[in-house]
Enzyme design. Structure first.
Site, PDB file in Angstrom:
ATOM      1  N   HIS A 135      21.869  62.218  20.841  1.00 37.59           N
ATOM      2  CA  HIS A 135      22.800  62.941  19.989  1.00 37.59           C
ATOM      3  C   HIS A 135      22.521  62.764  18.498  1.00 37.59           C
ATOM      4  CE1 HIS A 135      26.577  64.890  19.072  1.00 37.59           C
ATOM      5  NE2 HIS A 135      26.994  63.853  18.381  1.00 37.59           N
TER       6      HIS A 135
ATOM      7  N   TYR B 131      39.096  66.919  14.107  1.00 32.44           N
ATOM      8  CA  TYR B 131      39.350  67.338  15.490  1.00 32.44           C
ATOM      9  C   TYR B 131      40.686  68.067  15.574  1.00 32.44           C
ATOM     10  CZ  TYR B 131      35.413  64.475  17.021  1.00 32.44           C
ATOM     11  OH  TYR B 131      34.148  63.972  17.216  1.00 32.44           O
TER      12      TYR B 131
ATOM     13  N   ASP C 114      26.399  67.809  16.164  1.00 31.12           N
ATOM     14  CA  ASP C 114      27.802  67.425  16.310  1.00 31.12           C
ATOM     15  C   ASP C 114      28.667  68.383  15.476  1.00 31.12           C
ATOM     16  OD1 ASP C 114      29.383  64.921  17.559  1.00 31.12           O
ATOM     17  OD2 ASP C 114      30.301  65.423  15.650  1.00 31.12           O
TER      18      ASP C 114
END
Length: 368
Positions: free
Chosen positions: A346, A295, A169
């Site tokens: 993930h 982000y 990630d």
């Protein structure tokens, strides 16, 4: 050189009482008019989770379990960074730096730290800025590049002149940047390699490439709304996440359901306690907005297009968000080790610790 301070997780009784009150006073939405997760995490499961969080979950026991590791903080560029530094008993131990992502935390690594110590690795697991027990940046600028530089500073501060780095990630992006900057890192390993279709693939894709393209299309259509919100308006989102424990719970657990290899239910892979452990590191530290800002800091900015020349290991898990073929990654990394995993998604270290440990050991044994 800045000092390194011991850290002990010690949540106050007042924080736990506040959580209990907020859970009891939750104002619930109406139930979804579908019989699956297609509109999001179902109401019935959310009520079940919240009830357990309020009446069955024992934070004090979980806190004690996390405190079995050696925790520290240190100031890097004016920001207090929290990290686990668990040393192996072996005198020839090789240091490994593990970086988590969103919506994960250092909790992801709780099943792999001690086995890796036994295998002869010192393990360092920092909490990203604005995540977990790390401080929240009060100024902009803490993107992937700066975090990579800070992590190299951390490793040198801990006395390591050479080390390996691993991540998935956001940890994959940070780890790749560490590999590009080199510094004192000698090799990297990732469970989320970054790659893109080379020219001409769309005209005549292989079966593997077709699956990869289908996964990209699914992610863009159905699974990427969180990233658009967090990369554009993290502050707006943060008001709900920081105020409502059920809101924070739903925002995180829905992604665990979507991104794990869990056959339709997150508790097929992780225990309810493990899911809540991870959520607690967001809730206790009011990290809903601060974690989302990574982000905003990173999306829409031109990344470093240079290839990583350090030896690179990849563990490719079948239910990763984007299932990128090796051929799409070769221009981005010096891949010397690639393992196609039989299962897992993930949150690799969390979901499949044995597979994860074996692959990390096999790769870093080649450079130790």
């Amino acid at each position: 050189m800045a000092a390194v301070h011991p850290f002990h997780i010690a949540v106050s009784d007042a924080q736990l009482a506040d959580l209990s009150t907020r859970l009891a006073n939750t104002r619930w939405p109406d139930a979804e008019p579908v019989d699956d997760w297609s509109q999001g995490i179902p109401l019935a499961y959310m009520r079940e989770l919240a009830d357990y969080w309020a009446d069955g979950y024992d934070w004090r026991a979980r806190e004690s379990a996390l405190n079995r590791f050696a925790h520290f903080t240190t100031d890097i560029d004016g920001l207090d960074i929290h990290f686990i530094h668990q040393r192996s008993s072996r005198s020839d131990a090789f240091p490994l730096l593990f970086t988590h992502g969103w919506p994960g935390s250092i909790v992801e690594f709780h099943k792999v730290i001690e086995p890796l110590n036994d295998a002869g690795f010192d393990v360092v697991c920092p909490s990203l800025p604005g995540y977990g027990f790390s401080a929240k940046p009060s100024r902009t600028g803490w993107g992937v590049e700066r975090i990579a530089q800070a992590w190299d500073t951390l490793m040198v501060r801990l006395g390591y002149s050479r080390y390996g780095a691993q991540g998935g990630d956001w940890g994959a992006a940070v780890t790749r940047q560490i590999g590009l900057d080199a510094g004192h890192c000698v090799a990297i390993h990732t469970n989320m390699p970054i790659g893109s279709p080379p020219p001409g693939v769309l005209d005549n894709p292989t079966d593997e490439e077709k699956r990869a393209l289908e996964r990209i299309d699914y992610y863009r259509k159905w699974d990427s709304g969180y990233s658009k919100q967090q990369s554009t308006r993290p502050q707006t989102l943060g008001y709900g996440l920081v105020d409502s424990p059920v809101g924070q719970l739903a925002w995180i657990v829905e992604k665990f359901w979507s991104w794990m290899d869990c056959d339709g239910h997150p508790e097929n892979v992780l225990t309810r306690d493990e899911l809540l452990d991870n959520v607690m590191l967001y809730w206790l530290n009011a990290s809903g907005a601060s974690s989302a800002r990574l982000y905003w800091e990173s999306f829409g900015r031109s990344g470093d297009s240079r290839p990583v020349t350090l030896p690179t290991g990849v563990a490719a898990f079948p239910k990763e968000i984007l299932q990128v073929p090796r051929s799409w990654c070769e221009t981005n990394y010096n891949i010397t080790h690639w393992t196609t995993m039989p299962r897992g998604g993930h949150f690799a270290a969390f979901e499949q610790p044995e597979l994860f440990i074996d692959d990390v050991r096999a790769f870093f044994d080649t450079v130790r």
